[in-house]
Design an enzyme around this catalytic site. Sequence first.
Site, PDB file in Angstrom:
ATOM      1  N   ASP A 189      50.602  67.775  53.162  1.00  0.00           N
ATOM      2  CA  ASP A 189      49.719  68.471  53.480  1.00  0.00           C
ATOM      3  C   ASP A 189      49.123  68.482  55.067  1.00  0.00           C
ATOM      4  OD1 ASP A 189      48.385  66.083  53.067  1.00  0.00           O
ATOM      5  OD2 ASP A 189      47.495  66.653  51.281  1.00  0.00           O
TER       6      ASP A 189
ATOM      7  N   GLU B 287      43.365  70.310  44.144  1.00  0.00           N
ATOM      8  CA  GLU B 287      42.033  69.711  43.702  1.00  0.00           C
ATOM      9  C   GLU B 287      42.019  70.221  42.521  1.00  0.00           C
ATOM     10  OE1 GLU B 287      40.238  67.794  45.205  1.00  0.00           O
ATOM     11  OE2 GLU B 287      39.946  68.243  47.293  1.00  0.00           O
TER      12      GLU B 287
ATOM     13  N   ASN C 213      38.866  61.965  42.730  1.00  0.00           N
ATOM     14  CA  ASN C 213      38.723  63.048  41.549  1.00  0.00           C
ATOM     15  C   ASN C 213      39.867  63.323  40.896  1.00  0.00           C
ATOM     16  OD1 ASN C 213      40.225  64.303  43.785  1.00  0.00           O
ATOM     17  ND2 ASN C 213      38.503  65.769  44.201  1.00  0.00           N
TER      18      ASN C 213
ATOM     19  N   HIS D 264      43.077  64.239  42.415  1.00  0.00           N
ATOM     20  CA  HIS D 264      43.808  65.023  43.186  1.00  0.00           C
ATOM     21  C   HIS D 264      45.039  64.588  43.743  1.00  0.00           C
ATOM     22  CE1 HIS D 264      41.799  64.487  47.409  1.00  0.00           C
ATOM     23  NE2 HIS D 264      42.792  63.675  47.344  1.00  0.00           N
TER      24      HIS D 264
HETATM   25  C1  F6R Z   1      46.948  63.291  51.811  1.00  0.00           C
HETATM   26  C2  F6R Z   1      47.191  62.944  50.175  1.00  0.00           C
HETATM   27  C3  F6R Z   1      45.821  62.717  49.356  1.00  0.00           C
HETATM   28  C4  F6R Z   1      45.520  61.268  49.424  1.00  0.00           C
HETATM   29  C5  F6R Z   1      44.145  61.023  48.315  1.00  0.00           C
HETATM   30  C6  F6R Z   1      43.774  59.592  48.737  1.00  0.00           C
HETATM   31  O1  F6R Z   1      48.145  63.536  52.086  1.00  0.00           O
HETATM   32  O2  F6R Z   1      48.192  63.113  49.510  1.00  0.00           O
HETATM   33  O3  F6R Z   1      46.231  63.160  48.077  1.00  0.00           O
HETATM   34  O4  F6R Z   1      46.720  60.212  48.605  1.00  0.00           O
HETATM   35  O5  F6R Z   1      43.296  61.749  49.016  1.00  0.00           O
HETATM   36  O6  F6R Z   1      43.521  59.091  49.851  1.00  0.00           O
HETATM   37  P1  F6R Z   1      43.376  57.643  50.382  1.00  0.00           P
HETATM   38  O7  F6R Z   1      44.767  57.078  50.126  1.00  0.00           O
HETATM   39  O8  F6R Z   1      42.972  57.733  51.687  1.00  0.00           O
HETATM   40  O9  F6R Z   1      42.349  57.102  49.335  1.00  0.00           O
END
Ligand code: F6R
Length: 256
Positions: free
Chosen positions: A67, A143, A136, A138
């Site tokens: 992303d 989301e 959450n 995702h």
């Molecule tokens: C971003 C992504 C998100 C993160 C998620 C957890 O590329 O894939 O799904 O993996 O927001 O983020 P952290 O690892 O920073 O807690």
Amino acid sequence: MEVVIPKNPADVGRLATDKVASVVRARPKAVIGLATGSSPAFIYAELARRVRDGEISFAEASGFALDEYVGIPFEHPQSYASVISREVVEPLGFEPARIWIPDGRADDIDKAATEYDEGIAAAGGIDVQILGIGANGHIGFNESTSSFSSRTRVNTLAPRTREDNARFFVDTSQVPIHCIVQGLGTILEARQLVLVAQGSAKAEAIARAVEGPVSSMVPASALQLHPHAIVIVDEAAGSQFLLADYCCTFANKPVR
Ligand code: F6R
């Protein structure tokens, strides 16, 4: 889905690294799906160590980021183009021309999203997708209510995600509202999925993702539909499993 809770929290990253490394060793031209955020940082650091020690090479491999934020310049230190360049491409020795990031600055962003999926297909598909999970539920920035058949597209970040990612910016107001993200359908096409999570803040999301029900309210529950998904979590992140006693491998040795 294989669920592994290593006794030593440091082994979360090491076991995930073993998985990615075995794919690249078997196929030097492997296509790697690259997550950002804190969760995979240890994987990239450990892969970089193995590259430095001559155990593995990414010189022929390709990478597709999951992303990118919409609305911040590529050169912003928190754009995922910058993060992937700094934390992945340079330390792992990827050829920069073989790294793709969704284009959050494109004039025609829908076209850029379609072309991103086409690029993955043209590369032969993703061999192994590294994933973190949001508190959450995702994966990527898919989301809640994201369709399980969604493709790369523009999406709106949930307020919780913007709050959680405010630590990378001055404050929450600076976190972009939109992103461009591989869809759940795109992610599910990867040949292997490796999801890592650490810490109690992820415990509820991980339990809902692994133990179900499969629901677009918990996008990570899509992993239940994948034939080769492994979830590696520390004991804090695994603390809300109901069925840990007989469903999980409490590993202290490398996973296959
Ligand atoms: C971003 C992504 C998100 C993160 C998620 C957890 O590329 O894939 O799904 O993996 O927001 O983020 P952290 O690892 O920073 O807690």
